[in-house]
Design a protein around this motif. Sequence first.
Motif, PDB file in Angstrom:
ATOM      1  N   PRO A 346       0.828  -1.223   0.000  1.00 38.15           N
ATOM      2  CA  PRO A 346       0.000   0.000   0.000  1.00 38.15           C
ATOM      3  C   PRO A 346       0.853   1.260   0.000  1.00 38.15           C
ATOM      4  N   TYR A 347       0.216   2.369  -0.356  1.00 33.37           N
ATOM      5  CA  TYR A 347       0.837   3.684  -0.379  1.00 33.37           C
ATOM      6  C   TYR A 347       0.154   4.584   0.647  1.00 33.37           C
ATOM      7  N   THR A 348       0.922   5.501   1.207  1.00 31.00           N
ATOM      8  CA  THR A 348       0.334   6.487   2.096  1.00 31.00           C
ATOM      9  C   THR A 348      -0.267   7.627   1.262  1.00 31.00           C
ATOM     10  N   ALA A 349      -0.950   8.532   1.957  1.00 30.29           N
ATOM     11  CA  ALA A 349      -1.564   9.658   1.250  1.00 30.29           C
ATOM     12  C   ALA A 349      -0.506  10.546   0.608  1.00 30.29           C
ATOM     13  N   ALA A 350       0.688  10.605   1.195  1.00 28.63           N
ATOM     14  CA  ALA A 350       1.742  11.445   0.645  1.00 28.63           C
ATOM     15  C   ALA A 350       2.356  10.858  -0.626  1.00 28.63           C
ATOM     16  N   THR A 351       2.196   9.550  -0.827  1.00 30.24           N
ATOM     17  CA  THR A 351       2.791   8.902  -2.007  1.00 30.24           C
ATOM     18  C   THR A 351       1.740   8.294  -2.925  1.00 30.24           C
ATOM     19  N   ALA A 352       0.438   8.613  -2.712  1.00 26.08           N
ATOM     20  CA  ALA A 352      -0.616   8.006  -3.529  1.00 26.08           C
ATOM     21  C   ALA A 352      -0.544   8.439  -4.989  1.00 26.08           C
ATOM     22  N   PHE A 353       0.063   9.568  -5.259  1.00 26.10           N
ATOM     23  CA  PHE A 353       0.137  10.040  -6.644  1.00 26.10           C
ATOM     24  C   PHE A 353       0.997   9.107  -7.505  1.00 26.10           C
ATOM     25  N   LEU A 354       1.851   8.308  -6.883  1.00 27.42           N
ATOM     26  CA  LEU A 354       2.678   7.392  -7.651  1.00 27.42           C
ATOM     27  C   LEU A 354       1.862   6.288  -8.306  1.00 27.42           C
ATOM     28  N   LEU A 355       0.665   6.019  -7.770  1.00 23.53           N
ATOM     29  CA  LEU A 355      -0.188   4.989  -8.373  1.00 23.53           C
ATOM     30  C   LEU A 355      -0.698   5.396  -9.743  1.00 23.53           C
ATOM     31  N   GLN A 356      -0.766   6.696  -9.998  1.00 24.86           N
ATOM     32  CA  GLN A 356      -1.278   7.174 -11.270  1.00 24.86           C
ATOM     33  C   GLN A 356      -0.236   7.148 -12.376  1.00 24.86           C
ATOM     34  N   GLN A 357       1.006   6.922 -12.017  1.00 21.55           N
ATOM     35  CA  GLN A 357       2.063   6.918 -13.018  1.00 21.55           C
ATOM     36  C   GLN A 357       2.221   5.517 -13.598  1.00 21.55           C
ATOM     37  N   PRO A 358       2.187   5.382 -14.926  1.00 21.34           N
ATOM     38  CA  PRO A 358       2.340   4.055 -15.539  1.00 21.34           C
ATOM     39  C   PRO A 358       3.768   3.543 -15.359  1.00 21.34           C
ATOM     40  N   SER A 359       3.890   2.223 -15.336  1.00 22.97           N
ATOM     41  CA  SER A 359       5.216   1.619 -15.215  1.00 22.97           C
ATOM     42  C   SER A 359       5.975   1.749 -16.531  1.00 22.97           C
ATOM     43  N   PHE A 360       7.257   1.788 -16.428  1.00 24.17           N
ATOM     44  CA  PHE A 360       8.102   1.952 -17.607  1.00 24.17           C
ATOM     45  C   PHE A 360       8.144   0.647 -18.397  1.00 24.17           C
ATOM     46  N   GLN A 361       7.807   0.713 -19.679  1.00 23.13           N
ATOM     47  CA  GLN A 361       7.781  -0.460 -20.545  1.00 23.13           C
ATOM     48  C   GLN A 361       8.946  -0.497 -21.524  1.00 23.13           C
ATOM     49  N   GLY A 362       9.599   0.590 -21.740  1.00 21.16           N
ATOM     50  CA  GLY A 362      10.677   0.660 -22.714  1.00 21.16           C
ATOM     51  C   GLY A 362      10.603   1.962 -23.487  1.00 21.16           C
ATOM     52  N   SER A 363      11.728   2.387 -24.021  1.00 24.23           N
ATOM     53  CA  SER A 363      11.779   3.679 -24.695  1.00 24.23           C
ATOM     54  C   SER A 363      11.003   3.693 -26.005  1.00 24.23           C
ATOM     55  N   THR A 364      10.726   2.527 -26.608  1.00 24.42           N
ATOM     56  CA  THR A 364       9.986   2.470 -27.879  1.00 24.42           C
ATOM     57  C   THR A 364       8.525   2.124 -27.673  1.00 24.42           C
ATOM     58  N   PHE A 365       8.053   2.075 -26.409  1.00 23.71           N
ATOM     59  CA  PHE A 365       6.700   1.597 -26.150  1.00 23.71           C
ATOM     60  C   PHE A 365       5.646   2.551 -26.692  1.00 23.71           C
ATOM     61  N   ASP A 366       5.919   3.841 -26.739  1.00 22.47           N
ATOM     62  CA  ASP A 366       4.930   4.840 -27.144  1.00 22.47           C
ATOM     63  C   ASP A 366       5.055   5.259 -28.608  1.00 22.47           C
ATOM     64  N   ILE A 367       5.869   4.570 -29.382  1.00 26.71           N
ATOM     65  CA  ILE A 367       5.999   4.916 -30.787  1.00 26.71           C
ATOM     66  C   ILE A 367       4.747   4.465 -31.541  1.00 26.71           C
ATOM     67  N   ALA A 368       4.165   5.353 -32.363  1.00 24.64           N
ATOM     68  CA  ALA A 368       2.954   5.055 -33.130  1.00 24.64           C
ATOM     69  C   ALA A 368       3.313   4.867 -34.599  1.00 24.64           C
ATOM     70  N   LEU A 369       2.773   3.806 -35.216  1.00 24.33           N
ATOM     71  CA  LEU A 369       2.982   3.517 -36.631  1.00 24.33           C
ATOM     72  C   LEU A 369       1.648   3.530 -37.362  1.00 24.33           C
ATOM     73  N   ALA A 370       1.679   3.944 -38.621  1.00 19.55           N
ATOM     74  CA  ALA A 370       0.463   3.887 -39.439  1.00 19.55           C
ATOM     75  C   ALA A 370       0.092   2.431 -39.719  1.00 19.55           C
ATOM     76  N   LYS A 371      -1.187   2.212 -39.984  1.00 22.24           N
ATOM     77  CA  LYS A 371      -1.660   0.842 -40.181  1.00 22.24           C
ATOM     78  C   LYS A 371      -0.998   0.192 -41.375  1.00 22.24           C
ATOM     79  N   GLU A 372      -0.805   0.940 -42.472  1.00 19.57           N
ATOM     80  CA  GLU A 372      -0.181   0.338 -43.657  1.00 19.57           C
ATOM     81  C   GLU A 372       1.298   0.041 -43.420  1.00 19.57           C
ATOM     82  N   ASP A 373       1.948   0.749 -42.470  1.00 17.95           N
ATOM     83  CA  ASP A 373       3.347   0.475 -42.182  1.00 17.95           C
ATOM     84  C   ASP A 373       3.541  -0.769 -41.338  1.00 17.95           C
ATOM     85  N   MET A 374       2.454  -1.296 -40.759  1.00 16.43           N
ATOM     86  CA  MET A 374       2.559  -2.475 -39.913  1.00 16.43           C
ATOM     87  C   MET A 374       2.239  -3.765 -40.646  1.00 16.43           C
TER      88      MET A 374
END
Length: 510
Positions: A346-374
């Motif tokens: 569990p988290y305390t009230a002082a650290t609850a904001f950390l729950l809203q942050q997504p976990s790190f998946q990798g530096s290329t995780f957020d790259i978007a490609l067009a459908k025809e490029d995939m």
Amino acid sequence: MTVTYTARVANARFGGFSQLLLLWRGSIYKLLWRELLCFLGLYMALSATYRFVLAEEQKRYFEKLVIYCDQYASLIPVSFVLGFYVTVVVHRWWDQYLCMPLPDALMCVVVGTVHGRDDRGRLYRRTLMRYAGLSAVLILRSVSTAVFKRFPTIDHVVEAGFMTREERKKFENLNSSYNKYWVPCVWFSNLAAQARREGLIRDNSALKLLLEELNVFRGKCGMLFHYDWISVPLVYTQVVTIAVYSYFLACLIGRQFLDPAQGYKDHTLDLVVPIFTLLQFFFYAGWLKVAEQLINPFGEDDDDFETNFLIDRNFQVSMLAVDEMYDDLAMLEKDLYWDATEARAPYTAATAFLLQQPSFQGSTFDIALAKEDMQFQRLDGVDGPLGEAHSDFLQRLLPVGAGMAGGGLLGRRLSLLRRKNSCVSETSTAASCACASAPEGAAPECGCGDPLLDPGLREQEPEPPACPEPSAPNPGPAADPYTTVSIPGPRAPAPPWLPSPIGEEEESLA
């Protein structure tokens, strides 16, 4: 001794270091205020002599001397020499701290390898750790003035409980003119070997692990001795000190304010007090003071190592670990997340904001490609089975030359590979290959024989396999006893220019 301000700078913020400027203990002001006052007093004395004592002719000569000193003082490489020297000293200072003999790893090995709940086992464990602590005390009293003041003689070490009187006799009777901090480590090894003979150490692997950890502990004690023996070369320290002192002796004269009425270059202002020269002295002389304090961290300066504190801590912790905590386990019970599929504290009230942050998946995780490029693309845009595309790709990779165009060896091998791939199953062979029904002396029509190889090459290469014949039912005892069965002979090694997949398929088809 140690000045700790880590909590004050836990977060970087505006003016974060400004609150450290007013600290006195361990500060540069405490180290440098005497030298700074001395420099300022000498400067003001020369200035007053120039203004009120010297005659006009003497003033002109003094002014020429000021210009000369100011011009050539910059030839002294103070920044380079002093900066490199302080870097060496700081690196050496931290390495000495890493060599402090801490018993934590050794006591964990002792408590896990030396068994016995009775007084005998307890005595062995406590004595082993006492020997380790004694070795640390002996080396620290050899290099640290604070520890030597606490244990000035071996009698003080005996009275403190690190050594018995019988051990003191053995220690003093050992005829050696060198530092004998290593003697308790030898006692440790002998006692561990005796515990192995008595069965308190149950196997040789445990004894080996215990002695290896002891060697690490003894190596740190030895490194402290060598750091105390081998200092930074004296010539380097002398060069740095002379460079700093000579530079500021030149600044005492060269940074004097001259009479603006004489019209000397860069002397159009008279401030009496050399503010920027004082700052320069503060930085350079302070740099030298830092090296002076850190070059031997086993003294009694504000930032020297707290060796007596380490002795007390290490002795108490090691005895607790091998005595009271031996074989002391809490009851095993299921943890709080026993049935949880995703355990999360569990988290305390002082650290609850950390729950809203997504976990790190990798530096290329957020790259978007067009459908025809995939979309996957076939080689050269060929439509058809994947095997045909790979075959065409292999043909493009092979070198094209006169031998290839005229039915050379690589071209014939590629054709042979395609035909053998088409003759994999027995049913397809029986349907498309007429090797068995071909007239005697005639070449097979299915192409599964060996019409492509020249007679001269047959001695160098293994013969390609013939088409597999359809399986026939067992003729039983009525079969012709004179029917002969051809047994394939040993196959020659494949030529070095032959691609490896072809050789592997020939072996599998054979």
